[in-house]
Design an enzyme around this catalytic site. Structure first.
Site, PDB file in Angstrom:
ATOM      1  N   HIS A  78      -2.321  35.596  52.410  1.00 41.10           N
ATOM      2  CA  HIS A  78      -3.227  34.528  51.974  1.00 41.10           C
ATOM      3  C   HIS A  78      -3.133  33.338  52.944  1.00 41.10           C
ATOM      4  O   HIS A  78      -4.151  32.752  53.318  1.00 41.10           O
ATOM      5  CB  HIS A  78      -2.847  34.109  50.547  1.00 41.10           C
ATOM      6  CG  HIS A  78      -3.724  33.078  49.953  1.00 41.10           C
ATOM      7  ND1 HIS A  78      -5.067  33.262  49.721  1.00 41.10           N
ATOM      8  CD2 HIS A  78      -3.432  31.821  49.518  1.00 41.10           C
ATOM      9  CE1 HIS A  78      -5.570  32.171  49.174  1.00 41.10           C
ATOM     10  NE2 HIS A  78      -4.602  31.279  49.040  1.00 41.10           N
ATOM     11  N   GLN A  80      -2.269  33.465  56.103  1.00 35.62           N
ATOM     12  CA  GLN A  80      -2.925  33.893  57.336  1.00 35.62           C
ATOM     13  C   GLN A  80      -4.440  33.750  57.226  1.00 35.62           C
ATOM     14  O   GLN A  80      -5.108  33.310  58.160  1.00 35.62           O
ATOM     15  CB  GLN A  80      -2.563  35.346  57.649  1.00 35.62           C
ATOM     16  CG  GLN A  80      -1.130  35.551  58.045  1.00 35.62           C
ATOM     17  CD  GLN A  80      -0.817  34.845  59.337  1.00 35.62           C
ATOM     18  OE1 GLN A  80      -0.109  33.854  59.334  1.00 35.62           O
ATOM     19  NE2 GLN A  80      -1.331  35.323  60.425  1.00 35.62           N
ATOM     20  N   HIS A  82      -6.125  31.708  55.275  1.00 35.77           N
ATOM     21  CA  HIS A  82      -6.464  30.286  55.325  1.00 35.77           C
ATOM     22  C   HIS A  82      -6.426  29.751  56.754  1.00 35.77           C
ATOM     23  O   HIS A  82      -7.316  29.006  57.173  1.00 35.77           O
ATOM     24  CB  HIS A  82      -5.489  29.469  54.464  1.00 35.77           C
ATOM     25  CG  HIS A  82      -5.928  29.327  53.049  1.00 35.77           C
ATOM     26  ND1 HIS A  82      -6.789  28.344  52.640  1.00 35.77           N
ATOM     27  CD2 HIS A  82      -5.623  30.046  51.955  1.00 35.77           C
ATOM     28  CE1 HIS A  82      -6.992  28.457  51.343  1.00 35.77           C
ATOM     29  NE2 HIS A  82      -6.302  29.495  50.906  1.00 35.77           N
TER      30      HIS A  82
END
Length: 106
Positions: A78, A80, A82
């Site tokens: 998650h 990564q 973002h």
């Protein structure tokens, strides 16, 4: 690096990328309305937070490159996600700044 440490890196990446995204969205709002006074400030703020997120990511990359097998969970993935979408947003918004400058002849 254990799973908990990797999760903490994921949270760190999410936080820094989120702060960068917020700066970029404020910037976009400002230039849409013809306000170019703080463009460099917002871009610098976003860039600093993206560097912090990238540094957190690099810790995990270094671990894996050293031969340590990482137990990657959803939180890190998650983070990564973002980071990469915010980097793309930064590139797009830099183009929007130029387009709005042309529109407002600044």
């Amino acid at each position: 690096m254990n799973r908990e440490e990797l999760q903490m890196l994921g949270f760190e990446i999410v936080a820094y990328a989120g702060d960068a995204r917020s700066s970029l969205m404020k910037l976009l709002h400002e230039v849409r309305h013809g306000n170019f006074d703080h463009v460099e400030d917002y871009l610098k703020e976003a860039d600093e937070n993206l560097k912090r997120a990238h540094n957190a990511q690099t810790k995990a990359l270094s671990e894996e490159a050293s031969g340590n097998n990482l137990d990657i969970g959803f939180i890190f993935v998650h983070g990564q996600d973002h980071l990469m979408t915010t980097i793309l947003l930064q590139e797009i918004i830099q183009d929007f700044v130029e387009l709005y400058k042309e529109k407002y002849n600044k």
